[in-house]
Design a protein around this motif. Structure first.
Motif, PDB file in Angstrom:
ATOM      1  N   TYR A  21       0.834  -1.200   0.000  1.00  0.00           N
ATOM      2  CA  TYR A  21       0.000   0.000   0.000  1.00  0.00           C
ATOM      3  C   TYR A  21       0.865   1.245   0.000  1.00  0.00           C
ATOM      4  O   TYR A  21       2.039   1.223   0.393  1.00  0.00           O
ATOM      5  N   SER A  22       0.279   2.337  -0.464  1.00  0.00           N
ATOM      6  CA  SER A  22       0.982   3.618  -0.459  1.00  0.00           C
ATOM      7  C   SER A  22      -0.046   4.736  -0.387  1.00  0.00           C
ATOM      8  O   SER A  22      -1.213   4.547  -0.727  1.00  0.00           O
ATOM      9  N   TYR A  23       0.412   5.886   0.037  1.00  0.00           N
ATOM     10  CA  TYR A  23      -0.510   6.997   0.249  1.00  0.00           C
ATOM     11  C   TYR A  23       0.269   8.310   0.261  1.00  0.00           C
ATOM     12  O   TYR A  23       1.486   8.332   0.484  1.00  0.00           O
ATOM     13  N   GLY A  24      -0.456   9.383   0.014  1.00  0.00           N
ATOM     14  CA  GLY A  24       0.153  10.703   0.078  1.00  0.00           C
ATOM     15  C   GLY A  24      -0.898  11.774   0.243  1.00  0.00           C
ATOM     16  O   GLY A  24      -1.921  11.761  -0.449  1.00  0.00           O
ATOM     17  N   LYS A  25      -0.659  12.684   1.181  1.00  0.00           N
ATOM     18  CA  LYS A  25      -1.517  13.848   1.356  1.00  0.00           C
ATOM     19  C   LYS A  25      -0.705  15.074   0.941  1.00  0.00           C
ATOM     20  O   LYS A  25       0.176  15.532   1.664  1.00  0.00           O
ATOM     21  N   SER A  26      -0.993  15.559  -0.248  1.00  0.00           N
ATOM     22  CA  SER A  26      -0.258  16.702  -0.785  1.00  0.00           C
ATOM     23  C   SER A  26      -0.887  18.033  -0.409  1.00  0.00           C
ATOM     24  O   SER A  26      -0.260  19.079  -0.534  1.00  0.00           O
ATOM     25  N   SER A  27      -2.134  17.994   0.031  1.00  0.00           N
ATOM     26  CA  SER A  27      -2.877  19.243   0.246  1.00  0.00           C
ATOM     27  C   SER A  27      -2.331  20.139   1.353  1.00  0.00           C
ATOM     28  O   SER A  27      -2.472  21.359   1.262  1.00  0.00           O
ATOM     29  N   ASP A  66      -1.463  20.834 -18.913  1.00  0.00           N
ATOM     30  CA  ASP A  66      -0.295  19.975 -19.116  1.00  0.00           C
ATOM     31  C   ASP A  66       0.261  19.434 -17.813  1.00  0.00           C
ATOM     32  O   ASP A  66       1.184  18.620 -17.834  1.00  0.00           O
ATOM     33  N   CYS A  67      -0.257  19.907 -16.692  1.00  0.00           N
ATOM     34  CA  CYS A  67       0.286  19.583 -15.372  1.00  0.00           C
ATOM     35  C   CYS A  67      -0.693  18.718 -14.590  1.00  0.00           C
ATOM     36  O   CYS A  67      -1.900  18.775 -14.809  1.00  0.00           O
ATOM     37  N   PRO A  68      -0.190  17.939 -13.642  1.00  0.00           N
ATOM     38  CA  PRO A  68      -1.058  17.038 -12.885  1.00  0.00           C
ATOM     39  C   PRO A  68      -1.810  17.780 -11.788  1.00  0.00           C
ATOM     40  O   PRO A  68      -1.378  18.840 -11.322  1.00  0.00           O
ATOM     41  N   PRO A  69      -2.938  17.232 -11.360  1.00  0.00           N
ATOM     42  CA  PRO A  69      -3.631  17.821 -10.215  1.00  0.00           C
ATOM     43  C   PRO A  69      -2.874  17.532  -8.929  1.00  0.00           C
ATOM     44  O   PRO A  69      -2.140  16.542  -8.830  1.00  0.00           O
ATOM     45  N   ILE A  70      -3.041  18.387  -7.950  1.00  0.00           N
ATOM     46  CA  ILE A  70      -2.497  18.153  -6.620  1.00  0.00           C
ATOM     47  C   ILE A  70      -3.633  17.628  -5.758  1.00  0.00           C
ATOM     48  O   ILE A  70      -4.718  18.211  -5.718  1.00  0.00           O
ATOM     49  N   GLY A  71      -3.404  16.527  -5.085  1.00  0.00           N
ATOM     50  CA  GLY A  71      -4.484  15.945  -4.307  1.00  0.00           C
ATOM     51  C   GLY A  71      -4.008  14.881  -3.353  1.00  0.00           C
ATOM     52  O   GLY A  71      -2.818  14.564  -3.267  1.00  0.00           O
ATOM     53  N   ASP A  72      -4.962  14.317  -2.627  1.00  0.00           N
ATOM     54  CA  ASP A  72      -4.698  13.306  -1.609  1.00  0.00           C
ATOM     55  C   ASP A  72      -5.282  11.971  -2.057  1.00  0.00           C
ATOM     56  O   ASP A  72      -6.361  11.935  -2.655  1.00  0.00           O
ATOM     57  N   GLY A  73      -4.581  10.896  -1.740  1.00  0.00           N
ATOM     58  CA  GLY A  73      -5.112   9.593  -2.111  1.00  0.00           C
ATOM     59  C   GLY A  73      -4.242   8.453  -1.627  1.00  0.00           C
ATOM     60  O   GLY A  73      -3.118   8.648  -1.159  1.00  0.00           O
ATOM     61  N   ALA A  74      -4.776   7.249  -1.758  1.00  0.00           N
ATOM     62  CA  ALA A  74      -4.083   6.036  -1.332  1.00  0.00           C
ATOM     63  C   ALA A  74      -4.471   4.893  -2.252  1.00  0.00           C
ATOM     64  O   ALA A  74      -5.499   4.936  -2.934  1.00  0.00           O
TER      65      ALA A  74
END
Length: 349
Positions: free
Chosen positions: A108-114, A197-205
């Motif tokens: 599993y992996s996760y990241g909260k960029s917000s 052209d750029c990715p969204p910034i967001g949270d997810g796992a």
């Protein structure tokens, strides 16, 4: 002969711009329950657990230990962690299963960029002596790569816009995607890259379960067998690299067996439109290959989980019978610095 190892389950969150109301553990737990439910397994049935995340996003050391609350680390489990995208955690789990020490693995992996500025955080990946002190952010470096492609005649701004439009349109069928449908190209973020052209910034796992041999067939009606997986790295110094090419991706694909037979699907971890151009060339993908049918990282890009999602999305298409042989790619670092390639196949019909 090597053990046969397959992805038998994949789950992910609904990716969002912010998830202030959830901690990392609260964001992760539904995904862990999802993949376990898909296989009918309990936490105690898992032979090895491996995670991928980064302390830099959380802003505290050893932040991954808190996520173990969601996994259940008591009684003691066999567990490991990589400070990388979850795709590299999957690689470690794959090697663990190859040794025969376990028959199943949870990755599993996760990241909260917000909570902070991702563009600033990612500067900490750069060479600490010559590049990082200049604070070039991730978008500025991607713009250098895009401009190099344009100067070499391998792309132009309309072509990049076409990549963005196709990705966001494909994401319409992906209920987990953060961005779906048409997205205006908008203003320049850093020329020649516009908003689209750029990715969204967001949270997810995201999470996957691996299983070996007959255990995989017991847990999944149509396992996605990992026929090959490899990862390579470019030189750390951006000035010594040709940014219009990705030799490490090509070498990883070769070692993974991607060029032995054609693939019908490719899930590429290309957060910027220009990077898809580079990866298509390095991986020798023709027009008959479905590239990022999930929408890719241009629609969903949770830091530290987006690469694992590419493997999961490719495996899920095999599970559903929509693909026979798929390629999945993950990257980390500026301008496609580190690259992992996996080749997955379904059972022969």
């Amino acid at each position: 002969m090597m053990r046969e190892i397959a992805v038998v389950a994949f789950g992910q969150t609904d990716h969002r711009r912010t998830s202030d109301e959830f901690s990392e553990v609260e964001m992760l737990m539904p995904v862990l329950h999802d993949v376990l439910d898909r296989t009918g397994m309990k936490t105690s049935d898992i032979g090895f657990t491996c995670s991928g995340s980064t302390d830099y996003l959380a802003g505290r050391a050893f932040s991954f230990t808190m996520a173990l609350d969601g996994v259940g680390a008591w009684p003691p489990i066999s567990e490991s962690h990589v400070e990388m995208d979850g795709a590299w955690a999957l690689y470690e789990a794959w090697t663990k299963l190859l040794t025969g020490d376990a028959d199943t693995a949870l990755v599993y992996s996760y990241g909260k960029s917000s909570p902070g500025s991702v563009r600033d955080v990612l500067t900490r990946q750069l060479d600490p002596y010559y590049v990082a002190p200049l604070w070039p952010d991730s978008v500025a470096l991607a713009a250098l790569q895009a401009q190099a492609l344009i100067d070499a005649g391998e792309a132009d701004e309309p072509a990049l816009a076409g990549v963005a439009a196709r990705s966001r349109e494909d994401a319409r069928v992906n209920s987990h995607a953060q961005l779906r449908g048409s997205v205006p190209q908008g203003e320049y973020v850093v020329r020649p890259l516009r908003t689209g052209d750029c990715p969204p910034i967001g949270d997810g796992a995201a999470a996957v379960i691996l299983a070996a041999g007959e255990r995989a067939r017991e847990l999944c009606e149509r396992p996605a067998w990992i026929r090959g997986i490899d990862h390579r790295i470019e030189a750390h110094g951006l000035g010594v690299r040709d940014l219009t090419d990705s030799p490490s991706t090509r070498l990883a694909a070769e070692k993974a067996g991607a060029f032995e037979r054609p693939v019908d699907t490719a899930e590429l971890h290309a957060p910027f439109t220009s990077q898809e151009v580079v990866l298509r060339k390095a991986l020798r993908l023709g027009g008959d290959v479905a590239v990022n049918p999930s929408g890719g990282a241009l629609a969903t890009n949770p830091i530290m989980a987006a690469g694992l999602i590419r493997i999961g999305e490719a495996a899920a298409r095999i599970h559903r019978g929509e693909s026979e042989r798929a390629l999945a790619h993950a990257t980390s670092g500026p301008c496609l610095q580190q690259n992992l390639v996996a080749v997955l196949e379904g059972e022969a019909r």
